[in-house]
Write an enzyme that holds these catalytic residues in place. Structure first.
Site, mmCIF file in Angstrom:
data_model
loop_
_atom_site.group_PDB
_atom_site.id
_atom_site.type_symbol
_atom_site.label_atom_id
_atom_site.label_comp_id
_atom_site.label_asym_id
_atom_site.label_seq_id
_atom_site.Cartn_x
_atom_site.Cartn_y
_atom_site.Cartn_z
ATOM 1 N N LYS A 80 22.378 55.254 38.150
ATOM 2 C CA LYS A 80 23.572 56.001 37.764
ATOM 3 C C LYS A 80 23.183 57.461 37.610
ATOM 4 O O LYS A 80 22.002 57.783 37.399
ATOM 5 C CB LYS A 80 24.119 55.472 36.430
ATOM 6 C CG LYS A 80 25.588 55.774 36.213
ATOM 7 C CD LYS A 80 26.505 54.852 37.014
ATOM 8 C CE LYS A 80 27.945 55.057 36.630
ATOM 9 N NZ LYS A 80 28.843 54.116 37.331
ATOM 10 N N GLY A 177 43.486 53.883 28.402
ATOM 11 C CA GLY A 177 42.982 54.730 29.473
ATOM 12 C C GLY A 177 43.760 54.465 30.750
ATOM 13 O O GLY A 177 43.917 53.312 31.153
ATOM 14 N N LEU A 178 44.261 55.531 31.382
ATOM 15 C CA LEU A 178 45.161 55.354 32.528
ATOM 16 C C LEU A 178 44.728 56.189 33.726
ATOM 17 O O LEU A 178 45.536 56.869 34.354
ATOM 18 C CB LEU A 178 46.593 55.706 32.108
ATOM 19 C CG LEU A 178 47.181 54.846 30.984
ATOM 20 C CD1 LEU A 178 48.500 55.423 30.502
ATOM 21 C CD2 LEU A 178 47.342 53.405 31.441
ATOM 22 N N GLY A 179 43.434 56.103 34.038
ATOM 23 C CA GLY A 179 42.924 56.771 35.226
ATOM 24 C C GLY A 179 43.356 56.057 36.491
ATOM 25 O O GLY A 179 44.233 55.188 36.479
ATOM 26 N N TYR A 183 45.740 52.763 36.517
ATOM 27 C CA TYR A 183 47.101 52.879 37.050
ATOM 28 C C TYR A 183 47.396 51.731 38.016
ATOM 29 O O TYR A 183 48.441 51.078 37.930
ATOM 30 C CB TYR A 183 47.300 54.219 37.762
ATOM 31 C CG TYR A 183 48.662 54.323 38.417
ATOM 32 C CD1 TYR A 183 49.776 54.715 37.682
ATOM 33 C CD2 TYR A 183 48.841 53.989 39.758
ATOM 34 C CE1 TYR A 183 51.033 54.787 38.265
ATOM 35 C CE2 TYR A 183 50.093 54.039 40.352
ATOM 36 C CZ TYR A 183 51.186 54.442 39.603
ATOM 37 O OH TYR A 183 52.430 54.484 40.185
#
Length: 346
Positions: A80, A177-179, A183
């Site tokens: 990462k 959280g709505l990334g 979505y």
């Protein structure tokens, strides 16, 4: 700053600190394990409070990628990277080209891809300096829809295990959280008949989901107190912790965020409480599975990638069954499964 004695270090093969004065780049690349193949994992751009937080995050995420890739049966190791800074202020072509040069110096031990605040366009800019990137435009492209699909199927697998069926009509789901991934997850859940309760730090993201899917907006803190069936953490990690566990009423925790448990012991607390936890790196592996298919000699196949992602349902079912049989928390069973695959090969 301590690195080697951190629990999260866990015998990482390589940790590289990168900087470029001209572009302002400050980044860390962590390569955890390459036994199954080159380390693969996305690059996250985040405004960390300090360097210690950045190191902690990249080490946890890197180890998680080792286990994620193993359980997804991919010929990849785990790695990462994080770029430190405010995405609204520091993004530039020079920044991503500088990062690409650092990737090139690693010689293929680590391949990067998109993650939080990094777009496929940013990855294409890195690609100007290196071939050691995945998720390229014109190939597998944006991995978010596949991560969302895997997460949705994981919620169905958890609901099937917990309730004996996977009909989500009227099921209450809180999404934190709505990334991009969340979505699309909300879209799947809405189409399946679920009732959505959502929150995010970005009001525009909330408004979009409310308008498109009839979701109910709640405050960031209120999300933990809702009387829902499923809690889906889809923001940053460690939201399942000593403070939140007593407040969570959901009988299932299944979302696309990485490192959802603040500490390993929280997984056992959930089991004792009767909460079924879908281990994060298992349920959210759809994106990396999709990226893998751009490396196939015959070329990328969306159909093949989708079929592989659909296997997340079966993998989680296996983990849930083993957890019940062995009376161990699901995240420990997932770790054991990953370790078995790493030891024995794919």
């Amino acid at each position: 700053m301590a690195v080697f004695n951190q629990v999260e270090f866990d015998n990482h093969e390589q940790v590289v600190f990168c900087s470029d004065e001209a572009s302002g780049l400050k980044a860390i690349i962590a390569v955890h394990n390459t036994k199954l193949g080159p380390a693969v994992g996305g690059c996250r751009l985040w405004d960390y409070a300090d360097d210690v937080d950045a190191v902690y995050d990249v080490l946890r995420l890197s180890k998680g990628m080792t286990y994620k890739n193993a359980v997804a049966r991919l010929p990849f190791g785990g790695g990462k990277s994080v770029i430190i800074g405010d995405a609204k202020k520091i993004k530039s072509e020079a920044l991503f080209r500088a990062f690409g040069k650092h990737l090139e110096r690693l010689g293929g031990s680590y391949y990067s891809a998109e993650d939080v605040n990094i777009t496929t366009g940013d990855v294409m800019t890195m690609h100007k300096e290196t071939n050691y990137v995945m998720g390229l435009e014109g190939k597998s492209g944006n991995p978010s829809p596949f991560t969302a699909l895997g997460t949705f199927l994981g919620i169905k697998a958890a609901y099937q295990h917990k309730h004996g069926h996977q009909d989500l009509s009227g099921v209450k789901v809180s999404v934190q959280g709505l990334g991009a991934v969340a979505y699309t997850l909300c879209k799947h859940l809405h189409e399946a008949g679920a009732e959505l309760f959502v929150t995010d730090i970005n009001q525009a993201s909330i408004d979009r989901v409310v308008n498109d899917f009839g979701a109910t907006a709640v405050s960031i803190d209120e999300i933990y107190d809702l009387d829902v069936d499923v809690y889906a953490p889809c923001a940053l990690g460690a939201t399942v912790n000593d403070d939140t566990i007593p407040r969570i009423k959901a009988s299932i925790i299944a979302g696309c965020a990485n490192n959802q448990l603040a500490e390993s012991r929280h997984g056992e607390i959930l089991r004792e409480k009767g909460v079924l936890y879908a281990p994060d790196y298992v349920i959210n592996a759809g994106g990396i599975i999709n990226v893998y298919y751009e490396t196939k000699p015959e070329g990328y196949s969306e159909a093949a990638a989708t079929k592989h992602v659909e296997g997340i349902y079966d993998t989680l079912t296996e983990i849930f069954v083993r957890s019940d049989a062995e009376q161990k928390s699901t995240h420990l069973i997932a770790d054991e499964l990953a370790q078995e695959i790493i030891a024995n090969g794919l």
